[in-house]
Design a protein around this motif. Sequence first.
Motif, PDB file in Angstrom:
ATOM      1  N   MET A   1       0.871  -1.206   0.150  1.00 13.70           N
ATOM      2  CA  MET A   1      -0.118  -0.048  -0.080  1.00 13.70           C
ATOM      3  C   MET A   1       0.857   1.342   0.283  1.00 13.70           C
ATOM      4  SD  MET A   1      -2.561   1.277   2.801  1.00 13.70           S
ATOM      5  CE  MET A   1      -3.760  -0.152   2.676  1.00 13.70           C
ATOM      6  N   GLY A   2       0.579   2.238  -0.689  1.00 16.26           N
ATOM      7  CA  GLY A   2       1.374   3.161  -1.011  1.00 16.26           C
ATOM      8  C   GLY A   2       1.125   4.509   0.329  1.00 16.26           C
ATOM      9  N   ASN A   3       2.164   5.063   0.494  1.00 16.79           N
ATOM     10  CA  ASN A   3       1.926   6.154   1.753  1.00 16.79           C
ATOM     11  C   ASN A   3       0.671   7.037   1.700  1.00 16.79           C
ATOM     12  OD1 ASN A   3       3.051   7.157   4.336  1.00 16.79           O
ATOM     13  ND2 ASN A   3       3.591   9.072   3.032  1.00 16.79           N
ATOM     14  N   THR A   4       0.360   7.381   0.570  1.00 14.60           N
ATOM     15  CA  THR A   4      -0.579   8.574   0.223  1.00 14.60           C
ATOM     16  C   THR A   4      -1.908   7.658   0.667  1.00 14.60           C
ATOM     17  OG1 THR A   4       0.486   9.699  -1.383  1.00 14.60           O
ATOM     18  CG2 THR A   4      -1.908   9.997  -1.283  1.00 14.60           C
ATOM     19  N   LEU A   5      -2.176   6.379   0.115  1.00 16.19           N
ATOM     20  CA  LEU A   5      -3.336   5.801   0.276  1.00 16.19           C
ATOM     21  C   LEU A   5      -3.566   5.540   1.748  1.00 16.19           C
ATOM     22  CD1 LEU A   5      -3.851   3.453  -2.882  1.00 16.19           C
ATOM     23  CD2 LEU A   5      -5.481   3.539  -1.407  1.00 16.19           C
ATOM     24  N   ALA A   6      -2.441   4.847   2.244  1.00 17.49           N
ATOM     25  CA  ALA A   6      -2.499   4.739   3.882  1.00 17.49           C
ATOM     26  C   ALA A   6      -2.983   5.814   4.400  1.00 17.49           C
ATOM     27  CB  ALA A   6      -1.084   4.218   4.277  1.00 17.49           C
ATOM     28  N   MET A   7      -2.329   6.973   4.418  1.00 20.43           N
ATOM     29  CA  MET A   7      -2.777   8.358   5.032  1.00 20.43           C
ATOM     30  C   MET A   7      -4.272   8.768   4.862  1.00 20.43           C
ATOM     31  SD  MET A   7       0.679  10.740   4.973  1.00 20.43           S
ATOM     32  CE  MET A   7      -0.055  11.554   6.429  1.00 20.43           C
ATOM     33  N   GLU A   8      -4.624   8.347   3.525  1.00 27.28           N
ATOM     34  CA  GLU A   8      -6.123   8.890   3.299  1.00 27.28           C
ATOM     35  C   GLU A   8      -7.002   7.717   3.997  1.00 27.28           C
ATOM     36  OE1 GLU A   8      -6.364   8.691  -0.892  1.00 27.28           O
ATOM     37  OE2 GLU A   8      -5.503  10.617  -1.223  1.00 27.28           O
ATOM     38  N   GLY A   9      -6.505   6.878   4.585  1.00 26.03           N
ATOM     39  CA  GLY A   9      -7.445   5.571   5.165  1.00 26.03           C
ATOM     40  C   GLY A   9      -7.023   5.653   6.827  1.00 26.03           C
ATOM     41  N   GLY A  10      -6.316   6.802   7.177  1.00 23.55           N
ATOM     42  CA  GLY A  10      -6.069   7.171   8.526  1.00 23.55           C
ATOM     43  C   GLY A  10      -5.083   6.311   9.130  1.00 23.55           C
ATOM     44  N   LEU A  11      -4.244   5.613   8.249  1.00 20.95           N
ATOM     45  CA  LEU A  11      -2.992   4.686   8.633  1.00 20.95           C
ATOM     46  C   LEU A  11      -1.773   5.379   8.576  1.00 20.95           C
ATOM     47  CD1 LEU A  11      -4.231   1.519   6.968  1.00 20.95           C
ATOM     48  CD2 LEU A  11      -4.463   2.139   9.497  1.00 20.95           C
ATOM     49  N   ASN A  12      -0.744   5.144   9.431  1.00 16.97           N
ATOM     50  CA  ASN A  12       0.811   5.685   9.228  1.00 16.97           C
ATOM     51  C   ASN A  12       1.548   4.329   8.825  1.00 16.97           C
ATOM     52  OD1 ASN A  12       3.531   5.920   9.956  1.00 16.97           O
ATOM     53  ND2 ASN A  12       2.603   7.842  10.916  1.00 16.97           N
ATOM     54  N   VAL A  13       2.233   4.351   7.719  1.00 13.21           N
ATOM     55  CA  VAL A  13       2.929   3.213   7.224  1.00 13.21           C
ATOM     56  C   VAL A  13       4.044   2.829   8.123  1.00 13.21           C
ATOM     57  CG1 VAL A  13       2.391   3.383   4.695  1.00 13.21           C
ATOM     58  CG2 VAL A  13       4.494   4.450   5.710  1.00 13.21           C
ATOM     59  N   LEU A  14       4.580   3.764   8.950  1.00 14.44           N
ATOM     60  CA  LEU A  14       5.762   3.241  10.039  1.00 14.44           C
ATOM     61  C   LEU A  14       5.197   2.730  11.019  1.00 14.44           C
ATOM     62  CD1 LEU A  14       7.668   6.468   9.876  1.00 14.44           C
ATOM     63  CD2 LEU A  14       8.265   4.484   8.756  1.00 14.44           C
ATOM     64  N   LYS A  15       3.847   2.736  11.603  1.00 14.39           N
ATOM     65  CA  LYS A  15       3.063   2.343  12.610  1.00 14.39           C
ATOM     66  C   LYS A  15       2.156   1.048  12.319  1.00 14.39           C
ATOM     67  CE  LYS A  15       3.753   6.467  14.979  1.00 14.39           C
ATOM     68  NZ  LYS A  15       2.798   7.817  15.180  1.00 14.39           N
ATOM     69  N   ASP A  16       1.728   1.222  11.208  1.00 18.13           N
ATOM     70  CA  ASP A  16       0.329   0.224  11.129  1.00 18.13           C
ATOM     71  C   ASP A  16       0.920  -0.888   9.972  1.00 18.13           C
ATOM     72  OD1 ASP A  16      -1.056   1.595  12.939  1.00 18.13           O
ATOM     73  OD2 ASP A  16      -1.571   3.454  11.238  1.00 18.13           O
ATOM     74  N   SER A  17       1.676  -0.731   9.264  1.00 20.22           N
ATOM     75  CA  SER A  17       2.152  -1.620   8.314  1.00 20.22           C
ATOM     76  C   SER A  17       2.885  -3.046   9.000  1.00 20.22           C
ATOM     77  CB  SER A  17       3.250  -1.101   7.230  1.00 20.22           C
ATOM     78  OG  SER A  17       4.015  -0.727   7.697  1.00 20.22           O
ATOM     79  N   VAL A  18       2.662  -4.114   8.011  1.00 19.32           N
ATOM     80  CA  VAL A  18       3.208  -5.557   8.370  1.00 19.32           C
ATOM     81  C   VAL A  18       4.822  -5.425   8.436  1.00 19.32           C
ATOM     82  CG1 VAL A  18       3.147  -7.685   7.920  1.00 19.32           C
ATOM     83  CG2 VAL A  18       1.085  -6.572   8.131  1.00 19.32           C
ATOM     84  N   TYR A  19       4.965  -4.696   6.966  1.00 15.14           N
ATOM     85  CA  TYR A  19       6.486  -4.401   6.485  1.00 15.14           C
ATOM     86  C   TYR A  19       6.656  -3.157   5.649  1.00 15.14           C
ATOM     87  CZ  TYR A  19      10.550  -4.999   3.642  1.00 15.14           C
ATOM     88  OH  TYR A  19      11.965  -5.069   3.451  1.00 15.14           O
ATOM     89  N   TYR A  20       7.682  -2.605   6.031  1.00 11.99           N
ATOM     90  CA  TYR A  20       8.057  -1.412   5.272  1.00 11.99           C
ATOM     91  C   TYR A  20       9.348  -1.372   4.845  1.00 11.99           C
ATOM     92  CZ  TYR A  20       9.660   1.135   9.322  1.00 11.99           C
ATOM     93  OH  TYR A  20      10.547   1.560  10.370  1.00 11.99           O
ATOM     94  N   GLU A  21       9.916  -0.689   3.806  1.00  7.83           N
ATOM     95  CA  GLU A  21      11.069  -0.702   3.078  1.00  7.83           C
ATOM     96  C   GLU A  21      11.988   0.242   3.991  1.00  7.83           C
ATOM     97  OE1 GLU A  21      11.725  -1.364  -1.175  1.00  7.83           O
ATOM     98  OE2 GLU A  21      10.019   0.022  -0.894  1.00  7.83           O
ATOM     99  N   PRO A  22      13.389  -0.143   4.675  1.00 11.03           N
ATOM    100  CA  PRO A  22      13.768   0.703   5.420  1.00 11.03           C
ATOM    101  C   PRO A  22      14.495   1.852   4.225  1.00 11.03           C
ATOM    102  CG  PRO A  22      15.210  -1.300   5.134  1.00 11.03           C
ATOM    103  CD  PRO A  22      13.711  -1.533   4.550  1.00 11.03           C
ATOM    104  N   ILE A  23      14.850   2.992   4.583  1.00 10.88           N
ATOM    105  CA  ILE A  23      15.496   3.786   3.799  1.00 10.88           C
ATOM    106  C   ILE A  23      16.949   3.538   3.586  1.00 10.88           C
ATOM    107  CG2 ILE A  23      15.994   6.376   3.631  1.00 10.88           C
ATOM    108  CD1 ILE A  23      13.380   7.002   5.195  1.00 10.88           C
TER     109      ILE A  23
END
Length: 84
Positions: A1-23
């Motif tokens: 899920m993209g960051n923009t889509l997540a935010m529109e759904g009230g989610l934060n990809v750093l806190k609510d995702s199962v996995y995210y790519e490290p920078i």
Amino acid sequence: MGNTLAMEGGLNVLKDSVYYEPIDQSTKMNVNILAVAEGRQNDPVLKKVGALYHTEAVNKYVQEKFGGTKVDVNKPISYLTEAK
């Protein structure tokens, strides 16, 4: 899920995702670029916009608005064109 889509759904990809790519070097192709047309790189108005973009006030706004999911990358364009 993209960051923009997540935010529109009230989610934060750093806190609510199962996995995210490290920078790291592999994610540098996801950097948004402020660019100007050739020949306008010395336009004082555009230089001011570029400088303002990297101010502490803008950084604070971005951190508050986007919950830490955006990172300021103040690098030369060669950073993006160098091999991984």
